[in-house]
Write a protein that holds these residues in place. Structure first.
Motif, PDB file in Angstrom:
ATOM      1  N   ALA A  21     -33.443  12.863 -34.764  1.00 20.74           N
ATOM      2  CA  ALA A  21     -32.502  13.834 -35.323  1.00 20.74           C
ATOM      3  C   ALA A  21     -31.807  14.647 -34.232  1.00 20.74           C
ATOM      4  O   ALA A  21     -30.752  15.250 -34.480  1.00 20.74           O
ATOM      5  CB  ALA A  21     -33.225  14.775 -36.287  1.00 20.74           C
ATOM      6  N   HIS A  22     -32.402  14.654 -33.036  1.00 19.81           N
ATOM      7  CA  HIS A  22     -31.862  15.462 -31.946  1.00 19.81           C
ATOM      8  C   HIS A  22     -31.814  14.630 -30.660  1.00 19.81           C
ATOM      9  O   HIS A  22     -32.638  14.806 -29.759  1.00 19.81           O
ATOM     10  CB  HIS A  22     -32.711  16.713 -31.737  1.00 19.81           C
ATOM     11  CG  HIS A  22     -32.841  17.561 -32.955  1.00 19.81           C
ATOM     12  ND1 HIS A  22     -31.827  18.356 -33.425  1.00 19.81           N
ATOM     13  CD2 HIS A  22     -33.878  17.709 -33.817  1.00 19.81           C
ATOM     14  CE1 HIS A  22     -32.225  18.979 -34.507  1.00 19.81           C
ATOM     15  NE2 HIS A  22     -33.464  18.611 -34.779  1.00 19.81           N
ATOM     16  N   PRO A  23     -30.863  13.716 -30.566  1.00 20.87           N
ATOM     17  CA  PRO A  23     -30.807  12.852 -29.370  1.00 20.87           C
ATOM     18  C   PRO A  23     -30.431  13.599 -28.096  1.00 20.87           C
ATOM     19  O   PRO A  23     -30.602  13.063 -27.006  1.00 20.87           O
ATOM     20  CB  PRO A  23     -29.740  11.818 -29.733  1.00 20.87           C
ATOM     21  CG  PRO A  23     -28.891  12.491 -30.769  1.00 20.87           C
ATOM     22  CD  PRO A  23     -29.813  13.374 -31.541  1.00 20.87           C
ATOM     23  N   ARG A  24     -29.926  14.818 -28.232  1.00 23.64           N
ATOM     24  CA  ARG A  24     -29.619  15.635 -27.058  1.00 23.64           C
ATOM     25  C   ARG A  24     -30.532  16.866 -27.086  1.00 23.64           C
ATOM     26  O   ARG A  24     -30.460  17.688 -28.006  1.00 23.64           O
ATOM     27  CB  ARG A  24     -28.149  16.035 -27.025  1.00 23.64           C
ATOM     28  CG  ARG A  24     -27.249  14.808 -26.834  1.00 23.64           C
ATOM     29  CD  ARG A  24     -25.862  15.152 -26.369  1.00 23.64           C
ATOM     30  NE  ARG A  24     -25.290  13.996 -25.668  1.00 23.64           N
ATOM     31  CZ  ARG A  24     -24.296  14.036 -24.826  1.00 23.64           C
ATOM     32  NH1 ARG A  24     -23.727  15.202 -24.539  1.00 23.64           N
ATOM     33  NH2 ARG A  24     -23.847  12.948 -24.236  1.00 23.64           N
ATOM     34  N   THR A  25     -31.401  16.936 -26.081  1.00 25.10           N
ATOM     35  CA  THR A  25     -32.437  17.964 -26.063  1.00 25.10           C
ATOM     36  C   THR A  25     -32.493  18.617 -24.683  1.00 25.10           C
ATOM     37  O   THR A  25     -32.376  17.943 -23.665  1.00 25.10           O
ATOM     38  CB  THR A  25     -33.816  17.342 -26.390  1.00 25.10           C
ATOM     39  OG1 THR A  25     -33.735  16.674 -27.642  1.00 25.10           O
ATOM     40  CG2 THR A  25     -34.890  18.406 -26.458  1.00 25.10           C
ATOM     41  N   ALA A  26     -32.692  19.931 -24.666  1.00 25.19           N
ATOM     42  CA  ALA A  26     -32.861  20.673 -23.423  1.00 25.19           C
ATOM     43  C   ALA A  26     -34.209  21.384 -23.462  1.00 25.19           C
ATOM     44  O   ALA A  26     -34.485  22.148 -24.389  1.00 25.19           O
ATOM     45  CB  ALA A  26     -31.738  21.687 -23.238  1.00 25.19           C
ATOM     46  N   VAL A  27     -35.060  21.122 -22.462  1.00 26.19           N
ATOM     47  CA  VAL A  27     -36.376  21.749 -22.355  1.00 26.19           C
ATOM     48  C   VAL A  27     -36.259  23.007 -21.518  1.00 26.19           C
ATOM     49  O   VAL A  27     -35.777  22.964 -20.382  1.00 26.19           O
ATOM     50  CB  VAL A  27     -37.392  20.781 -21.723  1.00 26.19           C
ATOM     51  CG1 VAL A  27     -38.764  21.441 -21.632  1.00 26.19           C
ATOM     52  CG2 VAL A  27     -37.475  19.491 -22.501  1.00 26.19           C
ATOM     53  N   LEU A  28     -36.717  24.132 -22.042  1.00 20.55           N
ATOM     54  CA  LEU A  28     -36.641  25.419 -21.358  1.00 20.55           C
ATOM     55  C   LEU A  28     -38.011  25.749 -20.770  1.00 20.55           C
ATOM     56  O   LEU A  28     -39.023  25.744 -21.489  1.00 20.55           O
ATOM     57  CB  LEU A  28     -36.214  26.524 -22.323  1.00 20.55           C
ATOM     58  CG  LEU A  28     -34.711  26.671 -22.637  1.00 20.55           C
ATOM     59  CD1 LEU A  28     -34.094  25.378 -23.129  1.00 20.55           C
ATOM     60  CD2 LEU A  28     -34.489  27.781 -23.666  1.00 20.55           C
ATOM     61  N   LEU A  29     -38.040  26.038 -19.473  1.00 26.44           N
ATOM     62  CA  LEU A  29     -39.291  26.273 -18.746  1.00 26.44           C
ATOM     63  C   LEU A  29     -39.220  27.593 -17.997  1.00 26.44           C
ATOM     64  O   LEU A  29     -38.240  27.878 -17.312  1.00 26.44           O
ATOM     65  CB  LEU A  29     -39.543  25.137 -17.750  1.00 26.44           C
ATOM     66  CG  LEU A  29     -39.690  23.736 -18.349  1.00 26.44           C
ATOM     67  CD1 LEU A  29     -39.247  22.686 -17.357  1.00 26.44           C
ATOM     68  CD2 LEU A  29     -41.121  23.507 -18.772  1.00 26.44           C
ATOM     69  N   GLY A  30     -40.299  28.383 -18.121  1.00 23.78           N
ATOM     70  CA  GLY A  30     -40.354  29.664 -17.433  1.00 23.78           C
ATOM     71  C   GLY A  30     -41.285  29.634 -16.236  1.00 23.78           C
ATOM     72  O   GLY A  30     -41.996  28.646 -15.996  1.00 23.78           O
TER      73      GLY A  30
END
Length: 269
Positions: free
Chosen positions: A217-226
């Motif tokens: 459903a979400h072929p474009r994904t951005a992983v946010l890392l702190g």
């Protein structure tokens, strides 16, 4: 014919000024952070530099190591014995060779978000507050290995082209498009507008299982890392579309950010 390196016998020789006093930090005195030449250490990383788009300024190393690289004839090449090399750079280099290169301008954010094919699946890594050069280098190496297409940084992150980042990434950071999100965290809206699902990585017990993120459903994904310790700020976790956690054994609440990034990249591949 391969380039024959010029022998350097004087540590003060200006031809190797790019490599002088590297122990002093990520930049020369009087220069701004994130400026100056990119310094690359070790044969594999230098080979990746030569294959990249970065304009190589010069290569410097011990006898034999530079010649083995078979450099193009337009790349200045210098060699020195280990003692002179150590005097120039300020420490004993075990990898035997260094290179310097001009920086490239940051990637255009819109182009990075769109990619070569606007309809293709795409993965990005977004870093907030990371100031450990080794963590950034490790994340860049994992990103290249596990199909991440670009690296986005908030304005407080360390320079991803500092030599320790480049060394730990084995030169792979030189192949990653990199951009800074200057209006942070508001610029996350630009990712949402471009069709990305933003996934904030957090150990919070009420976060969803990372493996439950629907990639179809979400072929474009951005992983946010702190950063290590504080993790992502509350504002970023609120702005993200999803808060996700890596399932772990009871009694262990989190991984180091570089390890967590690798797990996340592999899971969301």
């Amino acid at each position: 014919m391969p380039v024959l390196p010029v022998l350097i016998t004087d540590p003060a020789d200006e031809r190797v000024a790019d490599f002088r006093d590297l122990f002093a930090g990520d930049r020369k005195p009087g220069t701004e952070r994130g400026t100056g030449p990119v310094i690359v250490e070790g044969v594999p990383a230098v080979q990746r530099l030569l294959a990249s788009d970065y304009p190589v300024r010069s290569v410097f190393g011990i006898p034999g190591r530079v010649a083995d690289l078979q450099l193009p004839d337009d790349v200045p090449a210098y060699e020195a014995d280990r003692w002179v090399l150590s005097d120039v750079i300020g420490f004993r280099l075990t990898r035997g060779v260094l290179a310097s290169a001009d920086r490239l301008p940051p990637a255009d954010l819109d182009d990075l978000l769109t990619g070569p094919d606007p309809a293709a699946p795409r993965r990005l890594a977004v870093l907030e507050g990371l100031n450990d050069h080794e963590n950034i280098g490790s994340i860049a190496r994992s990103a290249m290995a596990l199909g991440v297409d670009g690296l986005l940084l908030d304005p407080t992150c360390a320079d991803p082209l500092y030599r320790r980042c480049v060394r730990v990434s084995m030169g792979h950071v030189l192949s990653l498009p990199i951009a800074v999100l200057g209006d942070w965290p508001t610029d996350l809206d630009r990712l949402h507008a471009a069709g990305y699902l933003t996934v904030a990585l957090t150990p919070a017990p009420d976060a969803v299982d990372l493996g439950d993120v629907d990639l179809a459903a979400h072929p474009r994904t951005a992983v946010l890392l702190g950063a290590e310790g504080p993790g992502l700020t509350p504002a970023v976790k609120t702005a993200a579309r999803v808060r996700a956690r890596i399932p772990m054994r009871s009694g262990v609440d989190s991984l180091g950010v570089a390890a967590a990034a690798a797990v996340a990249f592999a899971t969301l591949r």
